[in-house]
Scaffold this motif. Structure first.
Motif, PDB file in Angstrom:
ATOM      1  N   SER A  56       0.844  -1.201   0.000  1.00  0.00           N
ATOM      2  CA  SER A  56       0.000   0.000   0.000  1.00  0.00           C
ATOM      3  C   SER A  56       0.876   1.247   0.000  1.00  0.00           C
ATOM      4  O   SER A  56       1.933   1.244   0.632  1.00  0.00           O
ATOM      5  N   TYR A  57       0.423   2.293  -0.661  1.00  0.00           N
ATOM      6  CA  TYR A  57       1.146   3.566  -0.650  1.00  0.00           C
ATOM      7  C   TYR A  57       0.167   4.729  -0.525  1.00  0.00           C
ATOM      8  O   TYR A  57      -0.824   4.794  -1.268  1.00  0.00           O
ATOM      9  N   SER A  58       0.433   5.627   0.413  1.00  0.00           N
ATOM     10  CA  SER A  58      -0.429   6.796   0.630  1.00  0.00           C
ATOM     11  C   SER A  58      -0.318   7.739  -0.550  1.00  0.00           C
ATOM     12  O   SER A  58       0.756   7.871  -1.155  1.00  0.00           O
ATOM     13  N   SER A  77      16.124  -1.547   3.124  1.00  0.00           N
ATOM     14  CA  SER A  77      17.149  -2.559   2.848  1.00  0.00           C
ATOM     15  C   SER A  77      16.749  -3.908   3.454  1.00  0.00           C
ATOM     16  O   SER A  77      16.889  -4.950   2.842  1.00  0.00           O
ATOM     17  N   GLU A  78      16.212  -3.871   4.695  1.00  0.00           N
ATOM     18  CA  GLU A  78      15.775  -5.117   5.349  1.00  0.00           C
ATOM     19  C   GLU A  78      14.334  -5.379   4.955  1.00  0.00           C
ATOM     20  O   GLU A  78      13.415  -4.927   5.644  1.00  0.00           O
ATOM     21  N   SER A  79      14.108  -6.050   3.849  1.00  0.00           N
ATOM     22  CA  SER A  79      12.722  -6.185   3.422  1.00  0.00           C
ATOM     23  C   SER A  79      12.559  -7.369   2.495  1.00  0.00           C
ATOM     24  O   SER A  79      13.530  -7.918   1.991  1.00  0.00           O
ATOM     25  N   ILE A 122       5.270  11.056   6.483  1.00  0.00           N
ATOM     26  CA  ILE A 122       4.825  12.370   6.011  1.00  0.00           C
ATOM     27  C   ILE A 122       3.829  12.231   4.841  1.00  0.00           C
ATOM     28  O   ILE A 122       3.045  13.150   4.591  1.00  0.00           O
ATOM     29  N   THR A 123       3.823  11.105   4.144  1.00  0.00           N
ATOM     30  CA  THR A 123       3.043  11.040   2.889  1.00  0.00           C
ATOM     31  C   THR A 123       1.539  11.295   3.086  1.00  0.00           C
ATOM     32  O   THR A 123       0.994  12.123   2.350  1.00  0.00           O
ATOM     33  N   PRO A 124       0.843  10.681   4.036  1.00  0.00           N
ATOM     34  CA  PRO A 124      -0.574  11.041   4.186  1.00  0.00           C
ATOM     35  C   PRO A 124      -0.774  12.386   4.882  1.00  0.00           C
ATOM     36  O   PRO A 124      -1.798  13.042   4.720  1.00  0.00           O
ATOM     37  N   SER A 310       2.151 -11.021  13.036  1.00  0.00           N
ATOM     38  CA  SER A 310       2.850 -11.350  14.285  1.00  0.00           C
ATOM     39  C   SER A 310       3.707 -12.611  14.122  1.00  0.00           C
ATOM     40  O   SER A 310       3.423 -13.451  13.271  1.00  0.00           O
ATOM     41  N   ARG A 311       4.731 -12.717  14.958  1.00  0.00           N
ATOM     42  CA  ARG A 311       5.693 -13.806  14.800  1.00  0.00           C
ATOM     43  C   ARG A 311       6.188 -14.264  16.174  1.00  0.00           C
ATOM     44  O   ARG A 311       5.808 -13.682  17.187  1.00  0.00           O
ATOM     45  N   VAL A 312       7.088 -15.224  16.142  1.00  0.00           N
ATOM     46  CA  VAL A 312       7.711 -15.674  17.386  1.00  0.00           C
ATOM     47  C   VAL A 312       9.214 -15.435  17.272  1.00  0.00           C
ATOM     48  O   VAL A 312       9.794 -15.631  16.205  1.00  0.00           O
TER      49      VAL A 312
HETATM   50  C1  LIG Z   1      -1.910   2.330   4.491  1.00  0.00           C
HETATM   51  C2  LIG Z   1      -0.435   2.229   4.159  1.00  0.00           C
HETATM   52  C3  LIG Z   1       0.202   3.278   3.526  1.00  0.00           C
HETATM   53  C4  LIG Z   1       1.560   3.197   3.227  1.00  0.00           C
HETATM   54  N1  LIG Z   1       2.174   4.249   2.620  1.00  0.00           N
HETATM   55  C5  LIG Z   1       3.485   4.198   2.338  1.00  0.00           C
HETATM   56  C6  LIG Z   1       4.144   5.311   1.734  1.00  0.00           C
HETATM   57  O1  LIG Z   1       3.542   6.356   1.464  1.00  0.00           O
HETATM   58  N2  LIG Z   1       5.470   5.179   1.442  1.00  0.00           N
HETATM   59  C7  LIG Z   1       6.183   4.046   1.754  1.00  0.00           C
HETATM   60  O2  LIG Z   1       7.376   3.985   1.457  1.00  0.00           O
HETATM   61  N3  LIG Z   1       5.577   2.989   2.342  1.00  0.00           N
HETATM   62  C8  LIG Z   1       4.258   3.030   2.629  1.00  0.00           C
HETATM   63  N4  LIG Z   1       3.645   1.949   3.197  1.00  0.00           N
HETATM   64  C9  LIG Z   1       4.441   0.731   3.443  1.00  0.00           C
HETATM   65  C10 LIG Z   1       4.475  -0.135   2.166  1.00  0.00           C
HETATM   66  O3  LIG Z   1       3.197  -0.704   1.918  1.00  0.00           O
HETATM   67  C11 LIG Z   1       5.475  -1.311   2.256  1.00  0.00           C
HETATM   68  O4  LIG Z   1       5.220  -1.999   3.450  1.00  0.00           O
HETATM   69  C12 LIG Z   1       6.892  -0.826   2.221  1.00  0.00           C
HETATM   70  O5  LIG Z   1       7.194  -0.267   0.939  1.00  0.00           O
HETATM   71  C13 LIG Z   1       7.867  -1.972   2.521  1.00  0.00           C
HETATM   72  O6  LIG Z   1       7.632  -3.040   1.661  1.00  0.00           O
HETATM   73  P1  LIG Z   1       8.795  -4.111   1.469  1.00  0.00           P
HETATM   74  O7  LIG Z   1       8.241  -5.281   0.757  1.00  0.00           O
HETATM   75  O8  LIG Z   1      10.009  -3.427   0.891  1.00  0.00           O
HETATM   76  O9  LIG Z   1       9.173  -4.451   2.957  1.00  0.00           O
HETATM   77  P2  LIG Z   1       8.541  -5.579   3.915  1.00  0.00           P
HETATM   78  O10 LIG Z   1       9.197  -6.878   3.654  1.00  0.00           O
HETATM   79  O11 LIG Z   1       7.080  -5.513   3.890  1.00  0.00           O
HETATM   80  O12 LIG Z   1       9.131  -5.061   5.296  1.00  0.00           O
HETATM   81  C14 LIG Z   1       8.492  -4.013   5.986  1.00  0.00           C
HETATM   82  C15 LIG Z   1       8.771  -4.213   7.449  1.00  0.00           C
HETATM   83  O13 LIG Z   1       8.296  -5.491   7.840  1.00  0.00           O
HETATM   84  C16 LIG Z   1       9.343  -6.219   8.469  1.00  0.00           C
HETATM   85  N5  LIG Z   1       9.335  -7.598   7.945  1.00  0.00           N
HETATM   86  C17 LIG Z   1      10.209  -8.119   7.091  1.00  0.00           C
HETATM   87  N6  LIG Z   1       9.935  -9.449   6.914  1.00  0.00           N
HETATM   88  C18 LIG Z   1       8.853  -9.711   7.645  1.00  0.00           C
HETATM   89  C19 LIG Z   1       8.083 -10.873   7.868  1.00  0.00           C
HETATM   90  N7  LIG Z   1       8.400 -12.033   7.329  1.00  0.00           N
HETATM   91  N8  LIG Z   1       6.996 -10.796   8.668  1.00  0.00           N
HETATM   92  C20 LIG Z   1       6.661  -9.623   9.222  1.00  0.00           C
HETATM   93  N9  LIG Z   1       7.383  -8.476   9.059  1.00  0.00           N
HETATM   94  C21 LIG Z   1       8.462  -8.532   8.292  1.00  0.00           C
HETATM   95  C22 LIG Z   1      10.644  -5.553   8.119  1.00  0.00           C
HETATM   96  O14 LIG Z   1      11.504  -5.668   9.238  1.00  0.00           O
HETATM   97  C23 LIG Z   1      10.242  -4.154   7.816  1.00  0.00           C
HETATM   98  O15 LIG Z   1      10.332  -3.373   8.970  1.00  0.00           O
HETATM   99  C24 LIG Z   1       2.297   2.024   3.535  1.00  0.00           C
HETATM  100  C25 LIG Z   1       1.641   0.960   4.151  1.00  0.00           C
HETATM  101  C26 LIG Z   1       0.310   1.073   4.480  1.00  0.00           C
HETATM  102  C27 LIG Z   1      -0.357  -0.088   5.157  1.00  0.00           C
END
Ligand SMILES: Cc1cc2nc3c(=O)[nH]c(=O)nc-3n(C[C@H](O)[C@H](O)[C@H](O)COP(=O)(O)OP(=O)(O)OC[C@H]3O[C@@H](n4cnc5c(N)ncnc54)[C@H](O)[C@@H]3O)c2cc1C
Length: 326
Positions: A56-58, A77-79, A122-124, A310-312
């Motif tokens: 999702s992105y605002s 980076s951690e994603s 800041i986005t929303p 949620s996780r363990v």
């Molecule tokens: C309503 C809404 C609006 C948003 N607006 C924006 C926006 O304007 N700009 C923006 O950049 N992002 C926004 N986001 C966040 C966006 O949707 C993504 O979550 C973000 O870009 C990260 O995605 P990713 O796949 O890179 O990281 P993810 O892998 O989703 O990681 C995100 C976080 O989850 C943790 N994580 C990693 N692996 C796991 C796992 N297995 N289980 C649980 N948690 C884990 C990470 O440590 C990290 O902190 C918004 C989210 C929501 C819900």
């Protein structure tokens, strides 16, 4: 099992870096931009290891007829890779997006507002400030907190609009902002709109709940589900089905359950709706509750958790689900 979202095709317009690690991206939907209210977001179908996922992105700023949607994406980076996918897009790339929806609606029934943004939160908030100022509201203040000015988008746009009514805090220069000061900036009419990282959100919520003002005057949105522990592998057991599943650190419990053909109802996948909750029968280590559905006391009881986020950590878990195999 999931319901909702009508998808449509969109084309990527201009892409511009607006801060270190923040890319502003314009999206032109095939059937034109839908009218949206400030605080809205869209869902985007991203590809992670060639598998479609939703992020999702605002929407940045206010609705303007015939203008594309604007979003700003922070590269993490951690994603699992959603933000990296967004950064890999180019002008002209095609993707699928949802209609805007708003779970963070700005109410105009107050005369006093404090907007608080942490980093990409800041986005929303930006569109809220623009709209309140455009409506002639004099009592709009903003706290914009981040680790360094070069990581925080839209500073000069906000300063131009808000002048002395914006307070900036760069923790690399000034140290962390003392959140207890928030109460001093408010009165009984103040509505707070807050978006930022989990630690900031928790600190503001705690300060507000302990303060003298109405709890309902604090409104917030979460961007993600980062917890108190880094994600790690853990063992999940479901005695009813005689199942043992290894939940990998890059997978959610919900994904692991679905892959094991254990059906769980879900909707938001952000820890907000509570539909994916499961019963905890036993656990070791720590349950890292990353949801915003259960209250702090319910989380403390550790009887249920939201499987989508949620996780363990440092242990294992034994659960039951509502699903019954035929
Ligand atoms: C309503 C809404 C609006 C948003 N607006 C924006 C926006 O304007 N700009 C923006 O950049 N992002 C926004 N986001 C966040 C966006 O949707 C993504 O979550 C973000 O870009 C990260 O995605 P990713 O796949 O890179 O990281 P993810 O892998 O989703 O990681 C995100 C976080 O989850 C943790 N994580 C990693 N692996 C796991 C796992 N297995 N289980 C649980 N948690 C884990 C990470 O440590 C990290 O902190 C918004 C989210 C929501 C819900």
């Amino acid at each position: 099992m999931r319901y909702r979202n009508t998808w449509e095709n969109a084309v990527v317009g201009k892409m511009e870096k607006v801060a270190e690690n923040v890319m502003e991206i314009q999206l032109i939907p095939e059937h034109g931009t839908a009218v949206f209210t400030v605080g809205s977001h869209i869902d985007i179908s991203v590809l992670i290891n060639d598998v479609p996922e939703v992020r999702s992105y605002s929407l940045v700023g206010q609705y303007e007829p015939n203008s594309p949607y604007t979003i700003a994406v922070k590269r993490l980076s951690e994603s699992r890779g959603g933000s990296a996918y967004m950064w890999s897009l180019k002008e002209g790339s095609r993707l699928q997006i949802s209609q805007p929806s708003n779970h963070f609606e700005l109410s105009f029934n107050s005369s006093d507002y404090l907007l608080i943004a942490g980093g990409i939160g800041i986005t929303p908030i930006l569109g809220m400030a623009e709209q309140l100022i455009a409506k002639g509201n004099k009592n709009v203040r903003m706290l914009y907190l981040g680790s360094a000015d070069y990581e925080m988008p839209y500073i000069s746009r906000l300063q131009k609009m808000l002048g002395k009514q914006i307070t900036l805090n760069f923790s690399n220069v000034n140290g962390s902002y003392n959140v207890s000061k928030v109460i001093d900036l408010c009165n009984e009419k103040t509505q707070i709109y807050l978006c930022g990282p989990i630690r900031l959100m928790n600190a503001v919520r705690k300060t507000w709940e302990e303060g003298p003002f109405e709890n309902s005057n604090l409104r917030f949105e979460t961007f993600g589900a980062s917890g108190l522990f880094a994600p790690q592998d853990f063992l999940l057991k479901i005695p009813r089905f005689d199942l043992q599943i290894e939940v990998k650190k890059n997978k959610t419990m919900l994904q692991a359950l679905e892959e094991a053909h254990v059906e769980v109802m879900y909707d938001c996948k952000k820890g907000e709706c509570g539909l994916c909750q499961v019963d905890v029968l036993e656990y070791s280590g720590d349950i890292d509750h990353r949801d915003f559905f259960f209250s702090e006391s319910e989380k403390g009881e550790n009887n249920k958790l939201c499987a989508c986020v949620s996780r363990v950590a440092n242990g294992h878990i034994v659960i039951d689900t509502a699903y019954r195999r035929k």
